[in-house]
Write an enzyme that holds these catalytic residues in place. Structure first.
Site, mmCIF file in Angstrom:
data_model
loop_
_atom_site.group_PDB
_atom_site.id
_atom_site.type_symbol
_atom_site.label_atom_id
_atom_site.label_comp_id
_atom_site.label_asym_id
_atom_site.label_seq_id
_atom_site.Cartn_x
_atom_site.Cartn_y
_atom_site.Cartn_z
ATOM 1 N N ARG A 50 0.832 -1.207 0.000
ATOM 2 C CA ARG A 50 0.000 0.000 0.000
ATOM 3 C C ARG A 50 0.869 1.260 0.000
ATOM 4 N NH1 ARG A 50 -4.611 0.603 4.502
ATOM 5 N NH2 ARG A 50 -2.825 1.173 5.797
ATOM 6 N N LYS A 149 -2.809 6.871 1.038
ATOM 7 C CA LYS A 149 -2.581 7.217 2.442
ATOM 8 C C LYS A 149 -1.553 8.342 2.476
ATOM 9 C CE LYS A 149 -2.303 4.777 6.853
ATOM 10 N NZ LYS A 149 -3.396 5.457 7.518
ATOM 11 N N GLU A 182 -16.449 6.002 5.608
ATOM 12 C CA GLU A 182 -15.587 5.445 6.651
ATOM 13 C C GLU A 182 -15.496 6.456 7.788
ATOM 14 O OE1 GLU A 182 -11.452 5.109 5.382
ATOM 15 O OE2 GLU A 182 -11.665 6.845 4.082
HETATM 16 N N1 PXG Z 1 -9.527 4.794 7.038
HETATM 17 C C1 PXG Z 1 -8.687 5.819 7.229
HETATM 18 C C2 PXG Z 1 -9.038 7.159 6.719
HETATM 19 C C3 PXG Z 1 -7.478 5.600 7.921
HETATM 20 O O1 PXG Z 1 -6.639 6.604 8.109
HETATM 21 C C4 PXG Z 1 -8.090 3.279 8.188
HETATM 22 C C5 PXG Z 1 -9.261 3.556 7.476
HETATM 23 C C6 PXG Z 1 -7.831 1.879 8.637
HETATM 24 O O2 PXG Z 1 -6.822 1.297 7.827
HETATM 25 P P1 PXG Z 1 -5.858 0.158 8.392
HETATM 26 O O3 PXG Z 1 -5.031 -0.214 7.231
HETATM 27 O O4 PXG Z 1 -5.056 0.777 9.512
HETATM 28 O O5 PXG Z 1 -6.730 -0.940 8.858
HETATM 29 C C7 PXG Z 1 -7.170 4.321 8.388
HETATM 30 C C8 PXG Z 1 -5.873 4.090 9.071
HETATM 31 C C9 PXG Z 1 -4.536 6.494 14.637
HETATM 32 C C10 PXG Z 1 -4.362 6.390 13.155
HETATM 33 O O6 PXG Z 1 -3.638 7.047 15.291
HETATM 34 C C11 PXG Z 1 -5.175 5.564 12.420
HETATM 35 C C12 PXG Z 1 -5.028 5.479 11.027
HETATM 36 C C13 PXG Z 1 -4.102 6.247 10.427
HETATM 37 C C14 PXG Z 1 -3.296 7.072 11.158
HETATM 38 C C15 PXG Z 1 -3.414 7.145 12.540
HETATM 39 O O7 PXG Z 1 -5.567 6.029 15.142
HETATM 40 N N2 PXG Z 1 -5.881 4.627 10.376
#
Ligand code: PXG
Length: 297
Positions: A50, A149, A182
């Site tokens: 990713r 991301k 989301e």
């Molecule tokens: N949606 C968004 C917009 C995200 O930023 C997720 C979904 C979940 O993706 P993953 O791959 O982690 O299952 C994310 C990612 C935090 C934090 O501190 C969380 C994310 C990114 C940066 C910081 O909680 N989540």
């Protein structure tokens, strides 16, 4: 903690970047948030994939091969003597001038931070989360794709602030058409009559790595049918269970949306089963890369 910046580990106090870095000036860069459990980096390959996909989408060349990056992530965990950790990998556009032109930035900067994970208090998993629907819409895919991301998180941060100001834990962002997309840092799921629903990627979401693992576990371990299908906020009110997934959150039940109680106001039974399955899976060698067995970079 020792932080990797552009080829070397430096002490945390010395881990600094230039004010001319376009990552800071413009949010021009990409990142990953990764966890390790008991010395296994969860879904490392998926995170590396990713990261390189995000970089490609913004025309950013990462000055390191994916395999070396995977080894570096493991090395950063090992170097800091960690087993359960949170790893933040950033690739910024690097130093340039004060203009937008990326051609003035000759080399991307790579930063890898491996630190202890700040877990959500167990209480949040037990009581569940309260959500609001943000007034902000998720940035549409033809503006800045949520699948990337990137270091531009203001859309998410402002939605999260709205939730905090309403005494809620997270904010749901809808897409331009008003369908649930989301949360600010998590993907969202709803369960109704034993069937699991989550918005498809084309709605305009980050394709969460936790999301994908949870979809797989729900099908294979719990025997549930999982469908990627658009749904609206009122449809979510009618759900038996709602939960969110993310690297930070893992799986957390949702008990309230916009003041409407979900189910019986407690994290649902299937959500609780999924949390158990996820925790067992996350600690298993099949879920990740072994930090203390891989060769050092
Ligand atoms: N949606 C968004 C917009 C995200 O930023 C997720 C979904 C979940 O993706 P993953 O791959 O982690 O299952 C994310 C990612 C935090 C934090 O501190 C969380 C994310 C990114 C940066 C910081 O909680 N989540």
């Amino acid at each position: 903690m020792k932080i990797w910046i552009d080829g070397e580990y430096v002490a945390q106090e010395d881990a600094k970047i230039s004010v001319y870095d376009h990552g800071l000036l413009y949010g021009d860069g990409v990142f990953e948030g990764i966890r390790s459990y008991g010395g296994f980096v969860f879904q490392l390959e998926e995170h590396i994939d990713r990261l390189y996909a995000s970089a490609k989408a913004i025309l950013l060349t990462i000055p390191m091969e994916p395999k070396a990056m995977a080894d570096l992530v493991c090395d950063a965990v090992r170097t800091n003597g960690l087993k359960d950790s949170y790893i933040r990998v950033l690739v910024t556009r690097g130093k340039g001038d004060l203009g937008l032109d990326m051609r003035k930035c000759p080399k991307a900067s790579i930063i890898v931070i491996a630190d202890k994970i700040q877990l959500f208090p167990e209480e949040v998993y037990n009581r569940g989360m309260k959500l609001i629907v943000s007034h902000l819409r998720r940035v549409p895919p033809d503006t800045l794709s949520p699948a990337i991301k990137s270091l531009n998180y203001l859309n998410n941060i402002l939605a999260r602030a709205e939730a905090s100001r309403a005494d809620c834990d997270e904010a749901i962002l809808l897409n331009r058409d008003g369908y649930v997309a989301e949360c600010s840092g998590d993907n969202i799921f709803a369960i109704r009559r034993g069937k699991v629903y989550t918005p498809p990627v084309y709605v305009g979401i980050l394709e969460g790595i936790t999301r994908n693992a949870v979809m797989h576990l729900a099908e294979t371990k719990l025997g549930l049918k999982v469908v990627e299908q658009v749904f609206t906020v009122p449809q979510m009110y009618r759900a038996d269970e709602v939960f969110v997934t993310g690297t930070g959150a893992e799986i957390i039940g949702v008990v309230e949306v916009n003041g409407r109680i979900i189910g019986n106001g407690k994290p649902g039974p299937l959500t609780q089963k999924l949390i158990k399955e996820f925790r067992a899976y996350a600690c298993s060698p099949e879920a990740g890369a072994a930090v203390y067995q891989t060769a050092s970079v």
